[in-house]
Scaffold this motif. Structure first.
Motif, mmCIF file in Angstrom:
data_model
loop_
_atom_site.group_PDB
_atom_site.id
_atom_site.type_symbol
_atom_site.label_atom_id
_atom_site.label_comp_id
_atom_site.label_asym_id
_atom_site.label_seq_id
_atom_site.Cartn_x
_atom_site.Cartn_y
_atom_site.Cartn_z
ATOM 1 N N VAL A 96 51.132 -4.252 -20.587
ATOM 2 C CA VAL A 96 49.879 -3.863 -19.961
ATOM 3 C C VAL A 96 49.819 -5.003 -19.869
ATOM 4 O O VAL A 96 49.509 -5.435 -20.526
ATOM 5 C CB VAL A 96 48.933 -2.826 -21.561
ATOM 6 N N VAL A 97 49.480 -5.381 -18.482
ATOM 7 C CA VAL A 97 48.501 -6.557 -17.495
ATOM 8 C C VAL A 97 47.403 -6.563 -17.436
ATOM 9 O O VAL A 97 47.207 -7.961 -16.928
ATOM 10 C CB VAL A 97 49.951 -7.001 -16.630
ATOM 11 N N ASP A 98 46.715 -5.563 -17.250
ATOM 12 C CA ASP A 98 45.299 -5.868 -16.525
ATOM 13 C C ASP A 98 44.430 -6.180 -17.600
ATOM 14 O O ASP A 98 43.812 -7.917 -16.649
ATOM 15 C CB ASP A 98 44.724 -4.062 -17.001
ATOM 16 N N GLU A 99 44.519 -5.981 -18.445
ATOM 17 C CA GLU A 99 43.622 -7.423 -19.272
ATOM 18 C C GLU A 99 44.031 -8.901 -18.815
ATOM 19 O O GLU A 99 42.875 -9.841 -18.456
ATOM 20 C CB GLU A 99 43.398 -7.055 -20.806
ATOM 21 N N TRP A 100 45.029 -9.011 -18.529
ATOM 22 C CA TRP A 100 45.544 -10.832 -18.197
ATOM 23 C C TRP A 100 45.234 -11.642 -17.130
ATOM 24 O O TRP A 100 44.685 -12.280 -16.643
ATOM 25 C CB TRP A 100 47.020 -11.053 -18.581
ATOM 26 N N CYS A 101 45.404 -10.328 -16.018
ATOM 27 C CA CYS A 101 44.943 -10.279 -14.096
ATOM 28 C C CYS A 101 43.532 -10.662 -14.870
ATOM 29 O O CYS A 101 43.301 -11.249 -13.898
ATOM 30 C CB CYS A 101 45.582 -8.999 -13.995
ATOM 31 N N GLU A 102 43.078 -9.618 -15.314
ATOM 32 C CA GLU A 102 41.760 -9.367 -14.833
ATOM 33 C C GLU A 102 40.576 -11.544 -15.656
ATOM 34 O O GLU A 102 40.028 -12.059 -15.168
ATOM 35 C CB GLU A 102 40.809 -8.814 -15.703
ATOM 36 N N GLY A 103 41.742 -11.775 -16.388
ATOM 37 C CA GLY A 103 40.992 -13.522 -16.797
ATOM 38 C C GLY A 103 41.841 -14.158 -16.080
ATOM 39 O O GLY A 103 41.321 -15.398 -15.858
ATOM 40 N N TYR A 104 43.112 -13.837 -15.303
ATOM 41 C CA TYR A 104 43.213 -14.896 -14.213
ATOM 42 C C TYR A 104 42.158 -14.777 -13.661
ATOM 43 O O TYR A 104 41.434 -16.033 -12.805
ATOM 44 C CB TYR A 104 44.620 -14.690 -14.130
ATOM 45 N N PRO A 156 50.691 -10.419 -6.961
ATOM 46 C CA PRO A 156 51.078 -9.541 -8.431
ATOM 47 C C PRO A 156 49.539 -9.150 -9.333
ATOM 48 O O PRO A 156 49.839 -8.877 -9.823
ATOM 49 C CB PRO A 156 52.627 -9.901 -8.670
ATOM 50 N N ILE A 157 49.170 -10.367 -8.952
ATOM 51 C CA ILE A 157 48.283 -10.805 -10.022
ATOM 52 C C ILE A 157 47.008 -10.103 -9.603
ATOM 53 O O ILE A 157 46.423 -8.792 -10.414
ATOM 54 C CB ILE A 157 47.724 -11.902 -10.013
ATOM 55 N N VAL A 158 46.589 -9.647 -8.543
ATOM 56 C CA VAL A 158 45.196 -9.344 -7.952
ATOM 57 C C VAL A 158 45.651 -7.490 -8.671
ATOM 58 O O VAL A 158 44.229 -6.982 -8.128
ATOM 59 C CB VAL A 158 45.177 -9.465 -7.083
ATOM 60 N N ALA A 159 46.327 -6.944 -8.378
ATOM 61 C CA ALA A 159 47.069 -5.588 -8.080
ATOM 62 C C ALA A 159 46.479 -4.553 -9.142
ATOM 63 O O ALA A 159 46.817 -3.664 -8.801
ATOM 64 C CB ALA A 159 48.373 -5.367 -7.719
ATOM 65 N N PHE A 170 42.801 -19.085 -18.971
ATOM 66 C CA PHE A 170 42.750 -20.883 -19.555
ATOM 67 C C PHE A 170 44.645 -20.382 -17.834
ATOM 68 O O PHE A 170 44.325 -22.440 -18.236
ATOM 69 C CB PHE A 170 43.129 -20.737 -20.733
ATOM 70 N N THR A 171 45.470 -19.657 -17.959
ATOM 71 C CA THR A 171 46.388 -20.268 -16.768
ATOM 72 C C THR A 171 45.834 -20.773 -15.718
ATOM 73 O O THR A 171 46.164 -21.315 -14.748
ATOM 74 C CB THR A 171 47.040 -18.692 -16.912
ATOM 75 N N ALA A 172 45.013 -19.324 -15.494
ATOM 76 C CA ALA A 172 44.574 -19.688 -13.975
ATOM 77 C C ALA A 172 43.726 -20.995 -13.965
ATOM 78 O O ALA A 172 43.690 -22.125 -12.294
ATOM 79 C CB ALA A 172 43.265 -18.920 -12.979
ATOM 80 N N ILE A 173 42.727 -21.368 -15.040
ATOM 81 C CA ILE A 173 41.782 -22.835 -14.897
ATOM 82 C C ILE A 173 42.741 -24.187 -15.548
ATOM 83 O O ILE A 173 43.286 -25.336 -13.863
ATOM 84 C CB ILE A 173 41.561 -23.197 -16.394
ATOM 85 N N VAL A 220 39.639 -17.546 -11.266
ATOM 86 C CA VAL A 220 39.160 -18.089 -9.776
ATOM 87 C C VAL A 220 38.698 -18.265 -9.223
ATOM 88 O O VAL A 220 37.871 -19.323 -9.202
ATOM 89 C CB VAL A 220 40.717 -16.954 -9.362
ATOM 90 N N THR A 221 37.710 -17.509 -10.153
ATOM 91 C CA THR A 221 35.786 -17.249 -9.828
ATOM 92 C C THR A 221 34.654 -18.503 -10.403
ATOM 93 O O THR A 221 34.569 -18.519 -9.898
ATOM 94 C CB THR A 221 35.870 -15.588 -9.862
ATOM 95 N N LEU A 222 35.693 -18.879 -10.959
ATOM 96 C CA LEU A 222 35.018 -20.495 -11.534
ATOM 97 C C LEU A 222 35.250 -21.393 -10.569
ATOM 98 O O LEU A 222 34.013 -22.083 -10.548
ATOM 99 C CB LEU A 222 35.251 -20.262 -12.832
ATOM 100 N N ALA A 223 35.922 -21.072 -9.930
ATOM 101 C CA ALA A 223 35.900 -22.289 -8.331
ATOM 102 C C ALA A 223 36.365 -21.475 -7.007
ATOM 103 O O ALA A 223 37.350 -22.370 -6.566
ATOM 104 C CB ALA A 223 37.054 -23.254 -8.968
ATOM 105 N N ALA A 224 35.444 -20.714 -7.159
ATOM 106 C CA ALA A 224 36.128 -19.900 -6.103
ATOM 107 C C ALA A 224 36.039 -20.672 -4.838
ATOM 108 O O ALA A 224 36.873 -20.480 -3.886
ATOM 109 C CB ALA A 224 34.708 -19.159 -6.008
#
Length: 240
Positions: A121-129, A153-156, A47-50, A133-137
């Motif tokens: 643990v940030v992996d799940e959040w970053c995957e969601g973000y 830092p997000i994609v890492a 939702f943050t990315a959206i 992004v891919t929904l409007a790539a």
């Protein structure tokens, strides 16, 4: 249904978190299938990315991403309305925070305790973000080179880079994780400015080459009389 601008309580966040995981039966065959979003942290990132991106993403686009191959079997319409309302309210809450108080925005990360020490643990959040992004790539790709630094830092901590952030030592990894929230704020501010500029460019320009009477239709196309529309916004310049 509650007001869709009301932030979620801790209890409501837990309800949504439990629903996302419990919608897939323990005996379900998940091999090779898309399980969608399974926790509130991933949903928060999505939702943050959206709400931070270049274009609006409709529920008809993001709901399938949430469910993956396991869309819930709803008990009744009321249950769907409850869950959908919680989702929309959470998205609106993120949007409001980034618009009104970006300096205090913080992602919903998970925690893990090992031998008495608690790790973020940030992996799940970053995957969601990244999913968001891919929904409007196509639209994101226009500025991805400009956004490489705040996005790094997000994609890492996402599959798209094979979680390269975990190759770092603990101290370096924590510093990189600390850069996620500032990066999100910068990305949101960038797209907010871009959308604002695009909106300004799309507004009809006033034609100064002809005289428009006060009671004539306003040339901006609003349908209002000129005196009730653009004329009232024009500044009076003293004649010297």
């Amino acid at each position: 249904m509650k007001n869709l601008s009301t932030p979620l309580s801790s209890k409501e966040l837990d309800r949504l978190d439990d629903f996302l995981l419990d919608r897939i039966d323990e005996d379900a065959d998940t091999e090779g299938k898309d399980e969608g979003v399974l926790d509130i942290s991933t949903l928060d990132g999505l939702f943050t990315a959206i709400v931070s991106g270049p274009v609006s993403v409709m529920p008809s686009q993001w709901l399938p991403a949430v469910w993956g191959d396991f869309e819930p079997v709803w008990e009744n319409e009321k249950e769907f309305e409850e869950i959908f309302s919680l989702m929309v309210r959470h998205m609106n809450g993120i949007s409001w925070m980034l618009m009104e108080h970006p300096e205090v925005f913080e992602p919903i990360f998970m925690e893990r305790t090992v031998k008495g020490k608690t790790y973020t643990v940030v992996d799940e959040w970053c995957e969601g973000y990244w999913l968001g992004v891919t929904l409007a790539a196509k639209e994101w790709n226009v500025a991805m080179e400009r956004l490489l630094r705040p996005m790094a830092p997000i994609v890492a901590f996402a599959e798209v880079t094979n979680w390269r952030g975990h190759e770092l030592g603990d101290e370096e990894m924590e510093l990189l994780q600390d850069g996620i929230a500032p990066g999100v704020r910068e990305i949101h501010a960038y797209w907010l400015e871009q959308r604002s500029q695009a909106g300004s460019a799309a507004r009809p320009a006033r034609n100064r080459e002809f005289k428009v009477g006060r009671n004539d239709p306003c040339p901006c196309g609003s349908g209002k009389k000129h005196k009730k529309c653009c004329l009232k916004d024009e500044k009076i310049v003293p004649i010297h």
